[in-house]
Design a protein around this motif. Structure first.
Motif, PDB file in Angstrom:
ATOM      1  N   LYS A 294      10.584   4.322   9.837  1.00  0.00           N
ATOM      2  CA  LYS A 294       9.653   3.272   9.457  1.00  0.00           C
ATOM      3  C   LYS A 294       9.451   3.386   7.951  1.00  0.00           C
ATOM      4  CE  LYS A 294       7.264   3.150  13.909  1.00  0.00           C
ATOM      5  NZ  LYS A 294       5.979   3.330  14.622  1.00  0.00           N
ATOM      6  N   ALA A 295       9.365   2.235   7.291  1.00  0.00           N
ATOM      7  CA  ALA A 295       9.282   2.258   5.837  1.00  0.00           C
ATOM      8  C   ALA A 295       8.401   1.133   5.323  1.00  0.00           C
ATOM      9  CB  ALA A 295      10.680   2.153   5.220  1.00  0.00           C
TER      10      ALA A 295
ATOM     11  N   ASP B 274       6.321  16.940   4.166  1.00  0.00           N
ATOM     12  CA  ASP B 274       4.864  17.014   4.083  1.00  0.00           C
ATOM     13  C   ASP B 274       4.311  16.443   5.381  1.00  0.00           C
ATOM     14  OD1 ASP B 274       2.127  16.627   3.582  1.00  0.00           O
ATOM     15  OD2 ASP B 274       2.465  16.316   1.439  1.00  0.00           O
ATOM     16  N   PRO B 275       4.150  17.300   6.406  1.00  0.00           N
ATOM     17  CA  PRO B 275       3.729  16.820   7.724  1.00  0.00           C
ATOM     18  C   PRO B 275       2.414  16.041   7.695  1.00  0.00           C
ATOM     19  CG  PRO B 275       4.514  19.079   7.871  1.00  0.00           C
ATOM     20  CD  PRO B 275       4.445  18.748   6.411  1.00  0.00           C
ATOM     21  N   GLU B 276       1.474  16.454   6.841  1.00  0.00           N
ATOM     22  CA  GLU B 276       0.184  15.772   6.799  1.00  0.00           C
ATOM     23  C   GLU B 276       0.326  14.330   6.303  1.00  0.00           C
ATOM     24  OE1 GLU B 276      -4.225  16.119   4.672  1.00  0.00           O
ATOM     25  OE2 GLU B 276      -2.774  17.758   4.480  1.00  0.00           O
TER      26      GLU B 276
ATOM     27  N   LEU C 298       0.246   6.753  10.903  1.00  0.00           N
ATOM     28  CA  LEU C 298      -0.999   6.100  11.300  1.00  0.00           C
ATOM     29  C   LEU C 298      -1.132   4.744  10.612  1.00  0.00           C
ATOM     30  CD1 LEU C 298      -3.676   6.199  12.831  1.00  0.00           C
ATOM     31  CD2 LEU C 298      -4.661   7.446  10.886  1.00  0.00           C
ATOM     32  N   VAL C 299      -0.700   4.672   9.355  1.00  0.00           N
ATOM     33  CA  VAL C 299      -0.720   3.399   8.636  1.00  0.00           C
ATOM     34  C   VAL C 299       0.166   2.376   9.335  1.00  0.00           C
ATOM     35  CG1 VAL C 299      -0.032   2.231   6.512  1.00  0.00           C
ATOM     36  CG2 VAL C 299      -1.294   4.382   6.390  1.00  0.00           C
TER      37      VAL C 299
ATOM     38  N   LEU D  59      -6.726   2.838   5.229  1.00  0.00           N
ATOM     39  CA  LEU D  59      -5.606   3.722   5.553  1.00  0.00           C
ATOM     40  C   LEU D  59      -4.439   3.541   4.584  1.00  0.00           C
ATOM     41  CD1 LEU D  59      -5.599   3.552   9.465  1.00  0.00           C
ATOM     42  CD2 LEU D  59      -6.434   5.399   7.995  1.00  0.00           C
ATOM     43  N   VAL D  60      -4.131   2.295   4.206  1.00  0.00           N
ATOM     44  CA  VAL D  60      -3.045   2.053   3.259  1.00  0.00           C
ATOM     45  C   VAL D  60      -3.348   2.723   1.927  1.00  0.00           C
ATOM     46  CG1 VAL D  60      -1.891   0.293   1.867  1.00  0.00           C
ATOM     47  CG2 VAL D  60      -2.213  -0.085   4.314  1.00  0.00           C
TER      48      VAL D  60
END
Length: 278
Positions: free
Chosen positions: A91-92, A123-125, A132-133, A149-150
Protein backbone atom coordinates in the motif's frame (compact mmCIF):
# COMPACT_ATOMS: atom_id res chain seq x y z
CA UNK A 1 -4.60 -30.37 -8.19
CA UNK A 2 -5.17 -26.79 -9.46
CA UNK A 3 -2.20 -24.82 -10.70
CA UNK A 4 -1.68 -22.19 -8.02
CA UNK A 5 0.53 -20.09 -10.28
CA UNK A 6 -2.50 -19.35 -12.44
CA UNK A 7 -4.59 -18.23 -9.46
CA UNK A 8 -2.50 -15.13 -8.81
CA UNK A 9 -4.20 -12.11 -10.28
CA UNK A 10 -2.31 -8.86 -10.48
CA UNK A 11 -4.37 -5.99 -9.24
CA UNK A 12 -3.91 -2.28 -8.55
CA UNK A 13 -6.46 0.18 -7.24
CA UNK A 14 -5.90 3.93 -7.06
CA UNK A 15 -8.01 6.22 -4.92
CA UNK A 16 -7.79 9.90 -4.02
CA UNK A 17 -8.39 11.04 -0.43
CA UNK A 18 -9.51 14.60 0.26
CA UNK A 19 -6.75 15.11 2.82
CA UNK A 20 -3.92 17.54 1.95
CA UNK A 21 -5.91 18.81 -1.00
CA UNK A 22 -6.10 15.41 -2.68
CA UNK A 23 -3.77 12.59 -1.61
CA UNK A 24 -3.30 9.77 -4.14
CA UNK A 25 -3.29 6.25 -2.68
CA UNK A 26 -2.50 2.85 -4.16
CA UNK A 27 -3.27 -0.69 -3.07
CA UNK A 28 -1.60 -3.27 -5.32
CA UNK A 29 -0.33 -6.79 -5.74
CA UNK A 30 2.06 -7.68 -8.55
CA UNK A 31 3.97 -10.68 -9.78
CA UNK A 32 4.96 -9.99 -13.40
CA UNK A 33 4.81 -6.19 -13.37
CA UNK A 34 8.15 -4.59 -14.23
CA UNK A 35 8.20 -0.84 -13.75
CA UNK A 36 10.50 0.96 -16.14
CA UNK A 37 12.64 3.88 -15.02
CA UNK A 38 10.21 6.63 -14.17
CA UNK A 39 9.54 9.37 -11.65
CA UNK A 40 6.55 10.83 -9.85
CA UNK A 41 5.63 14.39 -9.08
CA UNK A 42 5.07 13.31 -5.49
CA UNK A 43 6.91 11.15 -3.00
CA UNK A 44 6.33 7.40 -2.85
CA UNK A 45 5.70 6.12 0.68
CA UNK A 46 4.77 2.45 0.71
CA UNK A 47 4.48 -0.45 3.14
CA UNK A 48 5.19 -3.98 1.91
CA UNK A 49 2.39 -6.29 3.04
CA UNK A 50 3.50 -9.56 1.41
CA UNK A 51 6.54 -10.79 -0.51
CA UNK A 52 9.33 -8.40 -1.42
CA UNK A 53 10.04 -5.73 -4.01
CA UNK A 54 13.34 -4.99 -5.70
CA UNK A 55 13.81 -1.49 -7.06
CA UNK A 56 16.40 0.97 -8.29
CA UNK A 57 16.88 4.31 -6.55
CA UNK A 58 19.82 6.66 -5.94
CA UNK A 59 22.24 4.80 -8.17
CA UNK A 60 21.77 1.25 -6.92
CA UNK A 61 19.26 -1.55 -6.37
CA UNK A 62 17.43 -2.19 -3.11
CA UNK A 63 15.14 -4.87 -1.71
CA UNK A 64 12.14 -4.10 0.49
CA UNK A 65 10.78 -7.19 2.29
CA UNK A 66 7.52 -7.54 4.21
CA UNK A 67 6.83 -4.91 6.89
CA UNK A 68 9.47 -2.53 5.52
CA UNK A 69 8.78 0.99 4.26
CA UNK A 70 9.71 2.13 0.76
CA UNK A 71 10.73 5.77 0.41
CA UNK A 72 11.25 7.49 -2.94
CA UNK A 73 11.67 11.25 -3.10
CA UNK A 74 9.65 13.43 -5.45
CA UNK A 75 11.06 13.51 -9.00
CA UNK A 76 13.49 10.69 -8.14
CA UNK A 77 14.00 8.10 -10.86
CA UNK A 78 13.18 4.56 -9.76
CA UNK A 79 12.01 1.16 -11.01
CA UNK A 80 10.26 -1.82 -9.41
CA UNK A 81 9.73 -5.55 -9.81
CA UNK A 82 9.27 -8.67 -7.71
CA UNK A 83 12.15 -9.85 -5.54
CA UNK A 84 10.45 -13.19 -4.80
CA UNK A 85 8.66 -15.77 -6.95
CA UNK A 86 5.37 -14.96 -5.30
CA UNK A 87 5.52 -11.27 -6.20
CA UNK A 88 4.68 -8.54 -3.72
CA UNK A 89 1.76 -6.65 -2.24
CA UNK A 90 1.91 -3.14 -0.88
CA UNK A 91 0.00 0.00 0.00
CA UNK A 92 1.37 3.41 -0.89
CA UNK A 93 0.65 7.11 -0.87
CA UNK A 94 2.08 9.88 -3.04
CA UNK A 95 2.17 13.20 -1.15
CA UNK A 96 3.38 16.20 -3.15
CA UNK A 97 6.28 18.42 -2.01
CA UNK A 98 3.92 21.34 -1.46
CA UNK A 99 1.71 19.12 0.70
CA UNK A 100 4.66 18.32 2.94
CA UNK A 101 5.49 22.03 3.00
CA UNK A 102 1.96 22.89 4.15
CA UNK A 103 2.27 20.32 6.95
CA UNK A 104 5.40 21.95 8.40
CA UNK A 105 3.89 25.43 8.62
CA UNK A 106 3.63 26.60 12.21
CA UNK A 107 6.21 24.12 13.52
CA UNK A 108 8.70 26.86 14.37
CA UNK A 109 10.58 26.79 11.08
CA UNK A 110 10.08 27.72 7.47
CA UNK A 111 8.08 25.16 5.47
CA UNK A 112 10.58 22.57 4.30
CA UNK A 113 10.77 19.87 1.69
CA UNK A 114 11.95 16.58 3.22
CA UNK A 115 14.59 14.36 1.71
CA UNK A 116 14.60 10.66 2.57
CA UNK A 117 18.18 9.38 2.21
CA UNK A 118 17.34 5.70 2.78
CA UNK A 119 15.25 3.92 0.11
CA UNK A 120 14.14 1.20 2.57
CA UNK A 121 13.63 1.55 6.31
CA UNK A 122 12.56 -0.94 8.96
CA UNK A 123 10.42 0.94 11.45
CA UNK A 124 7.59 -1.27 12.74
CA UNK A 125 5.95 1.58 14.67
CA UNK A 126 5.70 3.93 11.68
CA UNK A 127 4.77 1.04 9.36
CA UNK A 128 1.85 0.17 11.64
CA UNK A 129 0.85 3.83 11.82
CA UNK A 130 0.83 4.04 8.01
CA UNK A 131 -1.30 0.89 7.85
CA UNK A 132 -3.77 2.55 10.21
CA UNK A 133 -3.83 5.58 7.91
CA UNK A 134 -4.57 3.44 4.84
CA UNK A 135 -7.30 1.52 6.67
CA UNK A 136 -8.91 4.65 8.06
CA UNK A 137 -8.92 6.49 4.74
CA UNK A 138 -10.61 3.46 3.18
CA UNK A 139 -13.20 2.79 5.87
CA UNK A 140 -13.91 5.95 7.86
CA UNK A 141 -15.68 9.19 6.94
CA UNK A 142 -14.62 10.94 10.16
CA UNK A 143 -12.70 13.95 8.81
CA UNK A 144 -11.03 14.80 12.12
CA UNK A 145 -9.78 11.24 12.57
CA UNK A 146 -8.60 10.93 8.97
CA UNK A 147 -6.69 14.22 8.98
CA UNK A 148 -5.18 13.60 12.42
CA UNK A 149 -3.82 10.20 11.39
CA UNK A 150 -2.44 11.43 8.04
CA UNK A 151 -0.65 14.37 9.61
CA UNK A 152 0.61 12.34 12.56
CA UNK A 153 2.06 9.54 10.43
CA UNK A 154 3.78 11.81 7.92
CA UNK A 155 5.22 14.13 10.57
CA UNK A 156 6.63 11.15 12.48
CA UNK A 157 8.04 9.69 9.23
CA UNK A 158 9.77 13.00 8.49
CA UNK A 159 11.09 13.36 12.03
CA UNK A 160 12.61 9.89 12.05
CA UNK A 161 13.79 9.32 8.50
CA UNK A 162 14.22 12.58 6.57
CA UNK A 163 16.51 15.51 6.48
CA UNK A 164 15.59 18.91 5.16
CA UNK A 165 16.72 19.76 1.65
CA UNK A 166 15.56 22.65 -0.48
CA UNK A 167 15.10 21.06 -3.90
CA UNK A 168 14.65 24.43 -5.55
CA UNK A 169 18.02 26.03 -4.86
CA UNK A 170 20.52 24.73 -7.45
CA UNK A 171 24.10 25.10 -6.30
CA UNK A 172 26.06 25.42 -9.55
CA UNK A 173 25.57 27.22 -12.84
CA UNK A 174 25.09 23.88 -14.60
CA UNK A 175 22.32 22.92 -12.18
CA UNK A 176 20.61 26.27 -12.71
CA UNK A 177 20.73 25.91 -16.48
CA UNK A 178 19.38 22.36 -16.62
CA UNK A 179 16.70 23.37 -14.10
CA UNK A 180 15.49 25.88 -16.69
CA UNK A 181 15.02 23.00 -19.12
CA UNK A 182 13.26 20.82 -16.54
CA UNK A 183 10.93 23.69 -15.62
CA UNK A 184 10.06 24.20 -19.27
CA UNK A 185 9.26 20.50 -19.72
CA UNK A 186 7.15 20.55 -16.54
CA UNK A 187 5.26 23.69 -17.56
CA UNK A 188 4.75 22.70 -21.21
CA UNK A 189 4.74 18.88 -21.32
CA UNK A 190 2.74 18.82 -24.56
CA UNK A 191 5.18 21.09 -26.44
CA UNK A 192 6.80 19.66 -29.57
CA UNK A 193 10.25 20.98 -28.70
CA UNK A 194 13.58 19.92 -30.18
CA UNK A 195 16.81 19.12 -28.37
CA UNK A 196 18.46 22.09 -30.10
CA UNK A 197 15.78 24.42 -28.76
CA UNK A 198 16.22 23.09 -25.22
CA UNK A 199 19.99 23.38 -25.56
CA UNK A 200 19.60 27.01 -26.64
CA UNK A 201 17.44 27.65 -23.57
CA UNK A 202 20.18 26.29 -21.34
CA UNK A 203 23.00 27.91 -23.30
CA UNK A 204 24.69 24.57 -23.90
CA UNK A 205 25.42 22.31 -26.83
CA UNK A 206 22.84 19.53 -27.34
CA UNK A 207 25.39 16.89 -26.38
CA UNK A 208 26.38 18.66 -23.16
CA UNK A 209 22.75 19.28 -22.20
CA UNK A 210 21.87 15.58 -22.49
CA UNK A 211 24.80 14.64 -20.25
CA UNK A 212 24.16 17.39 -17.68
CA UNK A 213 20.41 16.79 -17.57
CA UNK A 214 20.75 13.04 -17.06
CA UNK A 215 23.38 13.55 -14.37
CA UNK A 216 21.10 15.91 -12.48
CA UNK A 217 17.70 14.22 -12.93
CA UNK A 218 18.47 10.60 -13.78
CA UNK A 219 16.84 10.68 -17.22
CA UNK A 220 17.73 12.32 -20.54
CA UNK A 221 15.44 15.18 -21.63
CA UNK A 222 13.30 13.09 -23.99
CA UNK A 223 12.63 10.45 -21.32
CA UNK A 224 11.85 13.12 -18.73
CA UNK A 225 9.42 14.73 -21.18
CA UNK A 226 7.50 11.43 -21.29
CA UNK A 227 7.25 11.42 -17.48
CA UNK A 228 6.04 15.02 -17.50
CA UNK A 229 3.42 14.17 -20.12
CA UNK A 230 2.24 11.19 -18.06
CA UNK A 231 1.79 13.43 -15.02
CA UNK A 232 -0.23 15.92 -17.04
CA UNK A 233 -2.34 13.13 -18.56
CA UNK A 234 -3.03 11.75 -15.07
CA UNK A 235 -4.33 15.13 -13.92
CA UNK A 236 -6.61 15.30 -16.94
CA UNK A 237 -7.90 11.78 -16.30
CA UNK A 238 -8.59 12.64 -12.66
CA UNK A 239 -10.49 15.71 -13.86
CA UNK A 240 -12.77 13.48 -15.94
CA UNK A 241 -11.25 13.82 -19.42
CA UNK A 242 -11.65 10.95 -21.85
CA UNK A 243 -8.51 8.82 -22.25
CA UNK A 244 -7.96 9.72 -25.89
CA UNK A 245 -8.43 13.44 -25.17
CA UNK A 246 -6.05 13.34 -22.20
CA UNK A 247 -3.42 11.55 -24.28
CA UNK A 248 -3.74 14.03 -27.13
CA UNK A 249 -3.62 17.11 -24.88
CA UNK A 250 -0.59 15.75 -23.05
CA UNK A 251 1.34 15.34 -26.29
CA UNK A 252 0.85 11.62 -26.95
CA UNK A 253 -0.32 11.40 -30.55
CA UNK A 254 -0.05 7.61 -30.61
CA UNK A 255 -2.55 5.84 -28.31
CA UNK A 256 -0.49 2.67 -28.07
CA UNK A 257 2.55 4.76 -27.14
CA UNK A 258 0.58 6.43 -24.33
CA UNK A 259 -0.87 3.12 -23.13
CA UNK A 260 2.55 1.43 -23.03
CA UNK A 261 4.31 4.19 -21.11
CA UNK A 262 1.42 4.63 -18.68
CA UNK A 263 1.36 0.91 -17.83
CA UNK A 264 5.13 0.74 -17.36
CA UNK A 265 5.14 3.75 -15.04
CA UNK A 266 1.86 3.27 -13.15
CA UNK A 267 1.40 -0.49 -13.13
CA UNK A 268 -2.10 -0.16 -14.62
CA UNK A 269 -3.53 0.87 -17.97
CA UNK A 270 -5.13 4.32 -18.37
CA UNK A 271 -8.57 2.68 -18.39
CA UNK A 272 -7.85 0.71 -15.22
CA UNK A 273 -6.61 3.90 -13.60
CA UNK A 274 -9.79 5.84 -14.40
CA UNK A 275 -12.03 2.94 -13.38
CA UNK A 276 -10.31 2.65 -9.98
CA UNK A 277 -10.96 6.33 -9.28
CA UNK A 278 -14.72 6.06 -9.81
Amino acid sequence: MPDKTKQFKEDARFTVADELGGLELLQAKYKQQNFSRHSHEGYTIGVIEKGAQRFYRTGSNHVAPKDHIILVNADEVHTGHAATEGGWEYKAMYPLPEQFGAMTEGLGAHPSVPYFPEPVVHDPEVAQQLRLVFSTLENSDNRLLRETLVYGALVKLMARHSRSRNEFEPRTRSQKQVLLVKTFLDDFPQADVSLEELAALAGYSPYYLVRAFQKEFGLPPHAYQIQSRLRFAKKLLRAGHHISDAAQEAGFHDQSHFHRHFKRAMGVTPRQYTQSLT
